[in-house]
Write a protein that holds these residues in place. Sequence first.
Motif, PDB file in Angstrom:
ATOM      1  N   TYR A  16       0.874  -1.124   0.058  1.00 29.56           N
ATOM      2  CA  TYR A  16       0.060   0.140  -0.044  1.00 29.56           C
ATOM      3  C   TYR A  16       0.986   1.228  -0.278  1.00 29.56           C
ATOM      4  N   SER A  17       2.007   1.287   0.868  1.00 29.33           N
ATOM      5  CA  SER A  17       2.863   2.362   0.679  1.00 29.33           C
ATOM      6  C   SER A  17       3.719   2.667  -0.534  1.00 29.33           C
ATOM      7  N   SER A  18       3.968   1.576  -1.164  1.00 31.85           N
ATOM      8  CA  SER A  18       4.477   1.649  -2.488  1.00 31.85           C
ATOM      9  C   SER A  18       3.739   2.211  -3.569  1.00 31.85           C
ATOM     10  N   THR A  19       2.417   1.711  -3.473  1.00 34.43           N
ATOM     11  CA  THR A  19       1.553   2.167  -4.197  1.00 34.43           C
ATOM     12  C   THR A  19       1.113   3.791  -4.114  1.00 34.43           C
ATOM     13  N   GLY A  20       1.292   4.031  -2.820  1.00 36.65           N
ATOM     14  CA  GLY A  20       0.915   5.299  -2.649  1.00 36.65           C
ATOM     15  C   GLY A  20       1.955   6.375  -3.276  1.00 36.65           C
ATOM     16  N   GLY A  21       3.371   5.764  -3.072  1.00 37.11           N
ATOM     17  CA  GLY A  21       4.497   6.524  -3.629  1.00 37.11           C
ATOM     18  C   GLY A  21       4.385   6.535  -5.084  1.00 37.11           C
ATOM     19  N   THR A  22       3.891   5.560  -5.817  1.00 34.63           N
ATOM     20  CA  THR A  22       3.758   5.744  -7.356  1.00 34.63           C
ATOM     21  C   THR A  22       2.769   6.545  -7.790  1.00 34.63           C
ATOM     22  N   LEU A  23       1.601   6.804  -7.167  1.00 39.66           N
ATOM     23  CA  LEU A  23       0.711   7.792  -7.375  1.00 39.66           C
ATOM     24  C   LEU A  23       1.173   8.982  -7.074  1.00 39.66           C
ATOM     25  N   PHE A  24       2.088   9.198  -6.374  1.00 40.53           N
ATOM     26  CA  PHE A  24       2.652  10.641  -5.958  1.00 40.53           C
ATOM     27  C   PHE A  24       3.776  10.852  -7.139  1.00 40.53           C
ATOM     28  N   GLY A  25       4.291   9.660  -7.380  1.00 37.75           N
ATOM     29  CA  GLY A  25       5.357   9.731  -8.644  1.00 37.75           C
ATOM     30  C   GLY A  25       4.525  10.215  -9.967  1.00 37.75           C
ATOM     31  N   LEU A 131      -1.373   1.741 -16.798  1.00 34.78           N
ATOM     32  CA  LEU A 131      -1.308   0.405 -16.831  1.00 34.78           C
ATOM     33  C   LEU A 131      -0.871  -0.223 -15.588  1.00 34.78           C
ATOM     34  N   GLY A 132       0.345   0.092 -15.217  1.00 34.57           N
ATOM     35  CA  GLY A 132       0.957  -0.690 -14.002  1.00 34.57           C
ATOM     36  C   GLY A 132       0.080  -0.237 -12.733  1.00 34.57           C
ATOM     37  N   HIS A 133      -0.825   0.820 -12.670  1.00 35.17           N
ATOM     38  CA  HIS A 133      -1.369   1.028 -11.565  1.00 35.17           C
ATOM     39  C   HIS A 133      -2.936   0.188 -11.362  1.00 35.17           C
ATOM     40  N   ILE A 134      -3.309  -0.179 -12.707  1.00 33.83           N
ATOM     41  CA  ILE A 134      -4.145  -0.979 -12.932  1.00 33.83           C
ATOM     42  C   ILE A 134      -4.011  -2.497 -12.241  1.00 33.83           C
ATOM     43  N   PHE A 135      -2.899  -2.873 -12.428  1.00 31.38           N
ATOM     44  CA  PHE A 135      -2.228  -4.139 -12.051  1.00 31.38           C
ATOM     45  C   PHE A 135      -2.261  -4.092 -10.383  1.00 31.38           C
ATOM     46  N   ALA A 136      -1.451  -2.766 -10.075  1.00 29.50           N
ATOM     47  CA  ALA A 136      -1.455  -2.716  -8.454  1.00 29.50           C
ATOM     48  C   ALA A 136      -2.550  -2.633  -7.833  1.00 29.50           C
ATOM     49  N   ILE A 137      -3.546  -1.905  -7.978  1.00 26.55           N
ATOM     50  CA  ILE A 137      -4.899  -1.869  -7.532  1.00 26.55           C
ATOM     51  C   ILE A 137      -5.711  -3.327  -7.544  1.00 26.55           C
ATOM     52  N   TYR A 138      -5.317  -3.957  -8.499  1.00 31.59           N
ATOM     53  CA  TYR A 138      -5.832  -5.393  -8.462  1.00 31.59           C
ATOM     54  C   TYR A 138      -5.230  -6.389  -7.767  1.00 31.59           C
ATOM     55  N   THR A 139      -3.922  -5.905  -7.620  1.00 32.09           N
ATOM     56  CA  THR A 139      -2.947  -6.877  -6.677  1.00 32.09           C
ATOM     57  C   THR A 139      -3.301  -6.506  -5.335  1.00 32.09           C
ATOM     58  N   LEU A 140      -3.669  -5.377  -4.986  1.00 41.78           N
ATOM     59  CA  LEU A 140      -4.132  -5.168  -3.465  1.00 41.78           C
ATOM     60  C   LEU A 140      -5.507  -5.746  -3.123  1.00 41.78           C
ATOM     61  N   ARG A 141      -6.110  -6.042  -3.915  1.00 41.41           N
ATOM     62  CA  ARG A 141      -7.392  -6.732  -3.642  1.00 41.41           C
ATOM     63  C   ARG A 141      -7.436  -8.211  -3.702  1.00 41.41           C
ATOM     64  N   TYR A 145       0.801 -13.906  -6.486  1.00 36.20           N
ATOM     65  CA  TYR A 145       2.081 -13.788  -6.549  1.00 36.20           C
ATOM     66  C   TYR A 145       2.360 -13.184  -8.132  1.00 36.20           C
ATOM     67  N   ILE A 146       1.724 -13.806  -8.885  1.00 38.66           N
ATOM     68  CA  ILE A 146       1.847 -13.746 -10.459  1.00 38.66           C
ATOM     69  C   ILE A 146       1.420 -11.918 -10.741  1.00 38.66           C
ATOM     70  N   LEU A 147       0.297 -11.751  -9.981  1.00 39.76           N
ATOM     71  CA  LEU A 147      -0.098 -10.121 -10.239  1.00 39.76           C
ATOM     72  C   LEU A 147       0.884  -9.351  -9.512  1.00 39.76           C
ATOM     73  N   LYS A 148       1.785  -9.645  -8.584  1.00 42.80           N
ATOM     74  CA  LYS A 148       2.770  -8.833  -7.963  1.00 42.80           C
ATOM     75  C   LYS A 148       4.013  -8.656  -8.925  1.00 42.80           C
ATOM     76  N   ARG A 149       4.253  -9.902  -9.646  1.00 41.94           N
ATOM     77  CA  ARG A 149       5.321  -9.787 -10.292  1.00 41.94           C
ATOM     78  C   ARG A 149       4.833  -8.977 -11.660  1.00 41.94           C
ATOM     79  N   LEU A 150       3.735  -9.104 -12.174  1.00 43.72           N
ATOM     80  CA  LEU A 150       3.538  -8.367 -13.352  1.00 43.72           C
ATOM     81  C   LEU A 150       3.468  -6.588 -12.978  1.00 43.72           C
ATOM     82  N   THR A 151       2.913  -6.484 -11.924  1.00 47.89           N
ATOM     83  CA  THR A 151       2.905  -4.948 -11.180  1.00 47.89           C
ATOM     84  C   THR A 151       4.404  -4.556 -11.195  1.00 47.89           C
ATOM     85  N   ALA A 152       5.265  -5.339 -10.716  1.00 49.23           N
ATOM     86  CA  ALA A 152       6.812  -4.997 -10.428  1.00 49.23           C
ATOM     87  C   ALA A 152       7.304  -4.794 -11.998  1.00 49.23           C
TER      88      ALA A 152
END
Length: 242
Positions: A16-25, A131-141, A145-152
């Motif tokens: 969650y913190s990393s996603t908040g950081g990327t949204l700020f990015g 596109l990365g944040h679409i994966f990230a939001i779905y990963t948080l829900r 592990y495969i979704l985390k790797r796609l987001t990374a």
Amino acid sequence: MTNMAAPYMWEKRLLYSSTGGTLFGVLLHIIAVATTHWLTFEIPGGLYINSTGRFLSEVQSGLWRSCKTEFTITKDSNNQNIKHTYETCARHNLFPTDSELHRDKSTDFQFLDYMRTGSAFGIIALLVMVLGHIFAIYTLRRPRYILKRLTALMHLMTAACVLVENEVFIRRVEYADAHLPERIPNKANHTYGYSFVLSWMCFVFFVIAGIVFLLTSHKRKAEMADIDDTGAEEDEPVAIRR
């Protein structure tokens, strides 16, 4: 039981913190791309421009447009100098005609390629960010592990695009300084501005987020995990029956 679930909760907060950081990015990158403070150069005393009849004193340049400050000096009734300042902004002509390119001594084909490449990677970076944040939001829900790797992967691709964008801009400045005195006069003092710094900050946020998602993408075994470990349940294969 609580101790066994603690690592999963810690990973969840980290994601969650990393996603908040990327949204700020993303916000930082939008500001950087939209502003003209990538490069600022000042000319002590000004440089007289024959075509305008004014002295050029400062130029601020970005990926898409540039703004320049000019001045003229006139005499008043008491024979005192009066300085008149003019500020104008114009978009970069990324697709000039051959005649326009021939008349414009401040641009050549090499410099034009640098401008086009930097602008293109600025747009590509924004698209990959979305596109990365679409994966990230779905990963948080659904923290599989495969979704985390796609987001990374998407976050690291974003960082790569921003890196290319910044490096191309550096090469563009170095080329203009060495070969295009009409673009950057010889006696001008040039520095990189806050827009350039914001772009590098965006790069750092996405590199960190990509590494975090990658390091937390290990697969969990449900039979070896706590009963409250949702991450382990999500990583179990799903049987599809007809």
